[in-house]
Each structure stands twice: as C-alpha cells, then as structure tokens.
Design a protein around this motif. Sequence first.
Motif, PDB file in Angstrom:
ATOM      1  N   TYR A  99       8.658   5.204  -9.848  1.00 23.40           N
ATOM      2  CA  TYR A  99       8.820   4.967  -9.099  1.00 23.40           C
ATOM      3  C   TYR A  99       6.876   5.767  -8.733  1.00 23.40           C
ATOM      4  CZ  TYR A  99      13.151   5.121  -8.611  1.00 23.40           C
ATOM      5  OH  TYR A  99      14.017   4.846  -8.835  1.00 23.40           O
ATOM      6  N   THR A 100       6.450   5.551  -9.562  1.00 20.89           N
ATOM      7  CA  THR A 100       4.763   5.982  -9.209  1.00 20.89           C
ATOM      8  C   THR A 100       3.942   4.926  -9.617  1.00 20.89           C
ATOM      9  OG1 THR A 100       5.177   7.288 -11.285  1.00 20.89           O
ATOM     10  CG2 THR A 100       4.891   8.464  -9.489  1.00 20.89           C
TER      11      THR A 100
ATOM     12  N   SER B  27      15.638 -10.322  -7.542  1.00 19.48           N
ATOM     13  CA  SER B  27      16.890 -10.532  -7.974  1.00 19.48           C
ATOM     14  C   SER B  27      17.631  -8.843  -8.449  1.00 19.48           C
ATOM     15  CB  SER B  27      17.357 -11.412  -9.555  1.00 19.48           C
ATOM     16  OG  SER B  27      16.608 -10.274 -11.005  1.00 19.48           O
ATOM     17  N   GLY B  28      16.459  -7.707  -8.175  1.00 22.05           N
ATOM     18  CA  GLY B  28      16.792  -6.915  -8.046  1.00 22.05           C
ATOM     19  C   GLY B  28      15.396  -6.026  -8.070  1.00 22.05           C
ATOM     20  N   PHE B  29      15.846  -4.561  -6.867  1.00 21.78           N
ATOM     21  CA  PHE B  29      14.758  -4.190  -5.645  1.00 21.78           C
ATOM     22  C   PHE B  29      14.035  -3.177  -5.848  1.00 21.78           C
ATOM     23  CE2 PHE B  29      10.515  -4.649  -3.231  1.00 21.78           C
ATOM     24  CZ  PHE B  29      10.620  -4.086  -2.381  1.00 21.78           C
ATOM     25  N   ASN B  30      13.344  -2.241  -6.757  1.00 22.22           N
ATOM     26  CA  ASN B  30      12.476  -0.963  -6.672  1.00 22.22           C
ATOM     27  C   ASN B  30      12.756  -0.562  -5.382  1.00 22.22           C
ATOM     28  OD1 ASN B  30      14.915   0.287  -8.279  1.00 22.22           O
ATOM     29  ND2 ASN B  30      13.161   0.664  -9.367  1.00 22.22           N
ATOM     30  N   GLY B  31      10.890  -0.839  -5.070  1.00 24.02           N
ATOM     31  CA  GLY B  31       9.892  -0.790  -4.644  1.00 24.02           C
ATOM     32  C   GLY B  31       8.584  -1.894  -4.440  1.00 24.02           C
ATOM     33  N   LEU B  32       7.619  -1.608  -3.606  1.00 24.54           N
ATOM     34  CA  LEU B  32       6.553  -2.916  -3.754  1.00 24.54           C
ATOM     35  C   LEU B  32       5.353  -1.492  -3.864  1.00 24.54           C
ATOM     36  CD1 LEU B  32       6.707  -6.330  -1.702  1.00 24.54           C
ATOM     37  CD2 LEU B  32       5.100  -3.945  -1.269  1.00 24.54           C
ATOM     38  N   PHE B  33       4.408  -2.278  -4.456  1.00 23.98           N
ATOM     39  CA  PHE B  33       3.291  -1.617  -4.104  1.00 23.98           C
ATOM     40  C   PHE B  33       1.813  -2.584  -3.445  1.00 23.98           C
ATOM     41  CE2 PHE B  33       2.605   2.193  -7.432  1.00 23.98           C
ATOM     42  CZ  PHE B  33       4.506   1.569  -8.018  1.00 23.98           C
ATOM     43  N   TRP B  34       0.895  -1.774  -3.194  1.00 27.67           N
ATOM     44  CA  TRP B  34      -0.392  -3.069  -3.071  1.00 27.67           C
ATOM     45  C   TRP B  34      -1.328  -2.224  -3.618  1.00 27.67           C
ATOM     46  CZ3 TRP B  34      -0.306  -7.424  -0.601  1.00 27.67           C
ATOM     47  CH2 TRP B  34       0.119  -7.406   0.675  1.00 27.67           C
ATOM     48  N   TYR B  35      -2.042  -2.926  -4.439  1.00 33.39           N
ATOM     49  CA  TYR B  35      -3.359  -2.909  -5.103  1.00 33.39           C
ATOM     50  C   TYR B  35      -4.356  -3.435  -4.284  1.00 33.39           C
ATOM     51  CZ  TYR B  35      -0.158  -0.147  -8.635  1.00 33.39           C
ATOM     52  OH  TYR B  35       0.342   0.763  -9.935  1.00 33.39           O
ATOM     53  N   GLN B  36      -5.824  -2.605  -4.629  1.00 35.05           N
ATOM     54  CA  GLN B  36      -7.037  -3.187  -3.919  1.00 35.05           C
ATOM     55  C   GLN B  36      -7.681  -3.163  -5.564  1.00 35.05           C
ATOM     56  OE1 GLN B  36     -10.555  -0.505  -2.766  1.00 35.05           O
ATOM     57  NE2 GLN B  36     -10.010  -2.376  -1.086  1.00 35.05           N
ATOM     58  N   SER B  83     -14.065  -5.351   1.352  1.00 33.62           N
ATOM     59  CA  SER B  83     -14.049  -7.240   0.797  1.00 33.62           C
ATOM     60  C   SER B  83     -13.226  -6.771  -1.101  1.00 33.62           C
ATOM     61  CB  SER B  83     -15.610  -7.659   0.901  1.00 33.62           C
ATOM     62  OG  SER B  83     -15.976  -7.968   1.733  1.00 33.62           O
ATOM     63  N   ALA B  84     -12.475  -7.570  -0.909  1.00 31.51           N
ATOM     64  CA  ALA B  84     -11.745  -7.134  -2.196  1.00 31.51           C
ATOM     65  C   ALA B  84     -10.466  -8.160  -2.075  1.00 31.51           C
ATOM     66  CB  ALA B  84     -11.765  -5.799  -2.612  1.00 31.51           C
ATOM     67  N   SER B  85      -9.448  -8.290  -3.785  1.00 31.15           N
ATOM     68  CA  SER B  85      -8.498  -8.549  -3.206  1.00 31.15           C
ATOM     69  C   SER B  85      -7.197  -7.649  -3.172  1.00 31.15           C
ATOM     70  CB  SER B  85      -7.712  -9.357  -4.891  1.00 31.15           C
ATOM     71  OG  SER B  85      -9.560 -10.711  -4.939  1.00 31.15           O
ATOM     72  N   TYR B  86      -6.278  -8.029  -3.134  1.00 29.63           N
ATOM     73  CA  TYR B  86      -4.897  -7.296  -2.297  1.00 29.63           C
ATOM     74  C   TYR B  86      -4.171  -7.665  -3.531  1.00 29.63           C
ATOM     75  CZ  TYR B  86      -8.241  -4.861   0.918  1.00 29.63           C
ATOM     76  OH  TYR B  86      -9.594  -4.309   1.031  1.00 29.63           O
ATOM     77  N   LEU B  87      -3.815  -6.647  -4.339  1.00 32.46           N
ATOM     78  CA  LEU B  87      -2.656  -6.940  -4.388  1.00 32.46           C
ATOM     79  C   LEU B  87      -0.797  -7.084  -4.170  1.00 32.46           C
ATOM     80  CD1 LEU B  87      -4.146  -7.084  -8.237  1.00 32.46           C
ATOM     81  CD2 LEU B  87      -4.446  -8.702  -6.627  1.00 32.46           C
ATOM     82  N   CYS B  88      -0.237  -7.753  -4.614  1.00 33.41           N
ATOM     83  CA  CYS B  88       1.388  -6.918  -3.741  1.00 33.41           C
ATOM     84  C   CYS B  88       2.367  -7.319  -5.283  1.00 33.41           C
ATOM     85  CB  CYS B  88       1.845  -8.078  -2.850  1.00 33.41           C
ATOM     86  SG  CYS B  88       3.495  -7.503  -2.184  1.00 33.41           S
ATOM     87  N   ALA B  89       2.708  -6.362  -5.608  1.00 31.99           N
ATOM     88  CA  ALA B  89       3.886  -5.976  -7.156  1.00 31.99           C
ATOM     89  C   ALA B  89       4.902  -5.631  -6.270  1.00 31.99           C
ATOM     90  CB  ALA B  89       2.762  -4.355  -7.514  1.00 31.99           C
ATOM     91  N   VAL B  90       5.987  -6.280  -7.109  1.00 28.50           N
ATOM     92  CA  VAL B  90       7.466  -5.573  -7.043  1.00 28.50           C
ATOM     93  C   VAL B  90       8.135  -5.063  -7.893  1.00 28.50           C
ATOM     94  CG1 VAL B  90       9.294  -6.985  -6.575  1.00 28.50           C
ATOM     95  CG2 VAL B  90       7.841  -8.140  -5.275  1.00 28.50           C
ATOM     96  N   GLN B  91       8.472  -3.878  -7.953  1.00 30.95           N
ATOM     97  CA  GLN B  91       8.305  -3.135  -9.289  1.00 30.95           C
ATOM     98  C   GLN B  91      10.334  -3.311  -8.590  1.00 30.95           C
ATOM     99  OE1 GLN B  91       9.429   0.978  -8.952  1.00 30.95           O
ATOM    100  NE2 GLN B  91       8.185   0.897 -11.001  1.00 30.95           N
TER     101      GLN B  91
END
Lengths: 113, 110
Positions: A99-100, B27-36, B83-91
């Motif tokens: 979760y990190t 199909s399964g979801f724990n959480g969502l991250f955003w990265y720069q 100014s950058a790319s922003y990445l959405c990531a699903v765990q």
Amino acid sequence: DADVTQTPRNRITKTGKRIMLECSQTKGHDRMYWYRQDPGLGLRLIYYSFDVKDINKGEISDGYSVSRQAQAKFSLSLESAIPNQTALYFCATSDNQGYTEAFFGQGTRLTVV
Amino acid sequence: GQNIDQPTEMTATEGAIVQINCTYQTSGFNGLFWYQQHAGEAPTFLSYNVLDGLEEKGRFSSFLSRSKGYSYLLLKELQMKDSASYLCAVQNTGFQKLVFGTGTRLLVSP
C-alpha cells in the motif's frame, strides 16, 4: 546516493547483442520491478519479483529475462537485442505492504541499432 | 485485464487550476496512485487513494470514486515547474503490482 540505482544510464548496442541492465536498491524492499517506457504507451511491466525466490512475468516479458541475485539486486537481460527494444527502462521497488508507493530508479536509455 | 484511460495532453496557464481525469476498468482493485514525471526522469509519487473521497496535499489533491472507476488529480496555483507528465496507476488485488495509464502531458504556459 540514490535509493534505487540503475546502470548503465545510457547504452547503445547492436542488433543481436546480449545486454544486461542492472538495478540495486538501498531501501530494504523485497519487491522489485522492471518497466519499459515508450512514447504514447506509458510504463509497461516486464518482470517483477516479490522476493529472491519469486520471479514473475509482466505484460511484455518476451525477449527479456531477469535475475534476482539478492534482495537488493535485480537485473534485466536482453538475450539478443532488437531495434524495437529501444526504450527507456525503469527499475522500481516497493515494500511488502503493497500500500506504499513504488520508488523508481533514474532510468536506462537503451538504443538498439 | 485492466484498462486505464487518461487524456493525452492538457494545457493550462500559470496560476490556474487544472483537473486531470483517469478512468479505469479492472477485475480487482486495491488502490490508485498518481505519479509525476518530468521528461527523461523517473516518476515520483504524488498521491495514493484507496477509499472514496478527496486526499489533499498542498497544491495537489486527488479524488477517487471506486463505484465509478474514476479518479482525478487537481493541481492548484499552477507553476511552470508543474509542466510534466502525470501518470495514473492502478494497484490490483492479488498480485499487488501497479498498472500504469499512458500518462497526461501537462504544459503550463506563462
């Protein structure tokens, strides 16, 4: 010093050559990952490892192999490089909690000519 | 499988507010991250959402609706350095690995 170190940072190699990209980390994390990044395609997972004895294929593992030499070291090999493997490669680590966030190395820019 | 969609590119003006959307099917979801990610550099962590609602961190906020498979990243008081790319990531559940969207390139102009 960076927490996740990749070597080399840049590499140009010829088609058919074998090349190894190395990753080492000082975070003490068990989980390590290799991604490649191509323009318009985002980050795609090549291989991942949850501990030294656990290696798993990601979504694009064909043409690649990995070795987890120790908790801190995870290497990616291209057995016979081809031009469409030209990309930016990232190693990442995360802890076992899951979760990190993942911590990324600075990347290796690989060009296959 | 998983499918993650983000706009390819956005533009905004310095000092303004911008919202970057991310929709996902999994199909399964724990959480969502955003990265720069600045060009040619490593992605760096911005935020993590596991429950519905808004998480605020200074100029950046992230929202999640699990039922709608939707998240957004809100950037306030935009600066040129944003100014950058922003990445959405699903765990996802089970494998606990991250699957990334293709990223949104944000250009901030004076």
